[in-house]
Design an enzyme around this catalytic site. Structure first.
Site, PDB file in Angstrom:
ATOM      1  N   GLU B  24       0.863  -0.967  -0.132  1.00  0.00           N
ATOM      2  CA  GLU B  24      -0.004  -0.047   0.178  1.00  0.00           C
ATOM      3  C   GLU B  24       0.814   1.322  -0.018  1.00  0.00           C
ATOM      4  O   GLU B  24       1.863   1.247   0.555  1.00  0.00           O
ATOM      5  CB  GLU B  24      -1.001   0.147   1.207  1.00  0.00           C
ATOM      6  CG  GLU B  24      -1.978  -1.163   1.236  1.00  0.00           C
ATOM      7  CD  GLU B  24      -2.796  -1.057   2.237  1.00  0.00           C
ATOM      8  OE1 GLU B  24      -3.056   0.196   3.068  1.00  0.00           O
ATOM      9  OE2 GLU B  24      -4.011  -1.891   2.117  1.00  0.00           O
ATOM     10  N   HIS B  86      -4.541   6.748   0.287  1.00  0.00           N
ATOM     11  CA  HIS B  86      -3.809   5.341   0.395  1.00  0.00           C
ATOM     12  C   HIS B  86      -4.443   4.364  -0.590  1.00  0.00           C
ATOM     13  O   HIS B  86      -5.453   4.841  -1.064  1.00  0.00           O
ATOM     14  CB  HIS B  86      -3.805   4.968   1.645  1.00  0.00           C
ATOM     15  CG  HIS B  86      -4.857   4.209   2.390  1.00  0.00           C
ATOM     16  ND1 HIS B  86      -5.971   4.942   2.992  1.00  0.00           N
ATOM     17  CD2 HIS B  86      -5.340   3.020   2.309  1.00  0.00           C
ATOM     18  CE1 HIS B  86      -6.801   4.372   3.309  1.00  0.00           C
ATOM     19  NE2 HIS B  86      -6.578   2.763   2.837  1.00  0.00           N
ATOM     20  N   HIS B  88      -5.477   0.691  -1.884  1.00  0.00           N
ATOM     21  CA  HIS B  88      -5.928  -0.959  -1.506  1.00  0.00           C
ATOM     22  C   HIS B  88      -5.327  -1.921  -2.674  1.00  0.00           C
ATOM     23  O   HIS B  88      -6.377  -1.803  -3.551  1.00  0.00           O
ATOM     24  CB  HIS B  88      -7.242  -0.774  -1.370  1.00  0.00           C
ATOM     25  CG  HIS B  88      -7.881  -0.185   0.118  1.00  0.00           C
ATOM     26  ND1 HIS B  88      -9.167  -0.428   0.429  1.00  0.00           N
ATOM     27  CD2 HIS B  88      -7.259   0.231   1.171  1.00  0.00           C
ATOM     28  CE1 HIS B  88      -9.281   0.052   1.630  1.00  0.00           C
ATOM     29  NE2 HIS B  88      -8.009   0.391   2.123  1.00  0.00           N
ATOM     30  N   ASP B  99      -9.325   0.640   8.744  1.00  0.00           N
ATOM     31  CA  ASP B  99      -9.347   2.116   8.519  1.00  0.00           C
ATOM     32  C   ASP B  99     -10.174   2.855   9.418  1.00  0.00           C
ATOM     33  O   ASP B  99      -9.688   3.975   9.988  1.00  0.00           O
ATOM     34  CB  ASP B  99      -9.821   2.338   6.961  1.00  0.00           C
ATOM     35  CG  ASP B  99      -8.884   1.806   5.798  1.00  0.00           C
ATOM     36  OD1 ASP B  99      -7.601   2.213   6.157  1.00  0.00           O
ATOM     37  OD2 ASP B  99      -9.338   1.415   4.897  1.00  0.00           O
TER      38      ASP B  99
END
Lengths: 249, 149
Positions: B24, B86, B88, B99
């Site tokens: 990630e 970010h 995935h 999260d």
């Protein structure tokens, strides 16, 4: 009195101020005082058990308190305390796997049918057989009556309904049903027939709720156990899905 | 509740997610809050994924000192940290329970799905006031501002 630096995301809770004052003899005392001065800030600093949230990092005069005495670090007048979040996240749970919900529903329908049949025919041994097949299915990681589903599929009577889901909670739910039916069978052996039928009714009712309302109580129980970090229960519900409900995507 | 993201930054966020794949990748969104709750991204700042072990394929962590540094850079330019982005890897661009547990209020979280190494879709989310869930925020891709052309 200490000066506390507030990070951007928490400033809406300190009237937009970048630095505020709070007092206390230790880091924890200063933070608790801060929570009293700005009550809406509290839930973002502390979790339910009163500890600091995992993203809260505290620096005193530029030094990370983890290298000092942690939350017990002594504060003296004029010390500067910085709250700096560490940002973390990520997709979390392992990838979902295809789970055929048509096979699960067939399994539930067959279980209900056999249990009702057992009651009507007053055949406790059938309860024991269904319970044993459910336990066996759980061990093998498949529905107890997968063979009946395969037959109906081959006859063109059923079509697969494959959803991205976690197979483990369904396996756990079947295991639970198998255990309850086994206890029921034990009750019959010990002569407690009404207890035996009571436990049978519980399993039939839960299978019915799953079949007709789409709520898998055993799966929900699995997710709740995972939530409180019981070893062996690690999966989270698929995104956007309530524990025990069918995945929506 | 809308965030305006110039096309150049959509590409930057996508490229960062692709270069971090299969891990990630994360960074911060710098910009301004305009009248009401309209957020306009002016810069993105990629930051290292400091998650400690090999599960960086499904976890990220931005170090507090990196964030402090980013906050200072933002202030020098008269900007503010609007949020975090970010990726995935091989997972939908929706916030996970993980999260949610670690989310901060106020920030816009942009999540980008990177499937088989290619950025697919980005969506924006914000923590609800009761901390119980994320609310989806409008993500509008806008033309690049003149100075970036």
């Amino acid at each position: 009195m200490s000066l506390v630096r507030i990070p951007t995301p928490l400033r809406p809770y300190t009237e937009g101020k970048k630095e505020v004052e709070a007092s206390g003899a230790t880091v924890m005392a200063v933070l608790e005082d801060l929570g009293l001065r700005y009550p809406s800030l509290r839930s973002h600093l502390f979790s339910g058990n009163g500890g600091l949230r995992p993203y809260v990092n505290i620096f005193v005069n530029e030094a990370d308190i983890r290298g000092l005495a942690g939350e017990a670090t002594v504060m003296t007048d004029g010390d500067r305390l910085m709250i700096v979040p560490s940002i973390a996240g990520g997709r979390g749970a392992e990838a979902l796997r295809p789970v055929d919900h048509a096979a699960l529903r067939t399994n539930q329908a067959v279980i209900i049918g056999f249990l009702l049949g057992a009651y009507v025919a007053d055949a406790p041994s059938l309860v024991a057989v269904v319970g044993a097949l459910m336990l066996l299915g759980s061990v093998r990681g498949r529905p107890a009556f997968a063979a009946i589903y395969r037959l109906l599929r081959a006859m063109g009577r059923l079509r697969p309904d494959v959803l991205q889901d976690n197979p483990e909670p369904h396996r756990f739910a079947q295991l639970l049903g198998g255990v309850v039916l086994s206890l029921g069978a034990l009750a019959f052996v010990l002569g407690a027939a009404s207890l035996g039928w009571g436990l049978t009714a519980v399993v039939a009712a839960l299978a019915g709720i799953n079949l007709f309302a789409g709520v898998c109580v055993g799966c929900a129980l699995y997710y709740w156990l995972a939530r409180v970090h019981v070893p062996g229960f690690s999966k989270s519900p698929p995104p956007g899905t309530l524990p025990g409900r069918r995945p929506t995507i | 509740m809308t965030i305006l993201l110039p096309a150049v930054h959509v590409r930057e966020i996508g490229l960062h997610g692709e270069s971090a794949y299969p891990e990630e990748g994360a960074g911060v969104l710098l910009g301004l809050i305009e009248d009401g709750d309209l957020r306009r991204v002016r810069r993105t700042l990629p930051l290292p994924n400091r998650w400690e072990d090999e599960t960086r394929t499904r976890r990220y962590r931005i170090d507090p000192l990196d964030l402090l540094d980013a906050e200072e850079k933002a202030e020098q330019d008269g900007l503010t940290i609007l949020g975090i982005y970010h990726s995935h890897p091989d997972h939908p661009p929706r916030p996970s329970d993980f999260d949610l547990e670690r989310a901060l209020p106020f920030y816009t979280y942009i999540i980008t799905e990177v499937r088989s190494g290619g950025a697919v879709e980005s969506r924006a989310w914000r923590l609800a006031e009761d901390r119980g869930r994320f609310e989806e925020e409008g993500l509008t891709v806008v033309p690049d501002p003149m100075e970036d052309r």
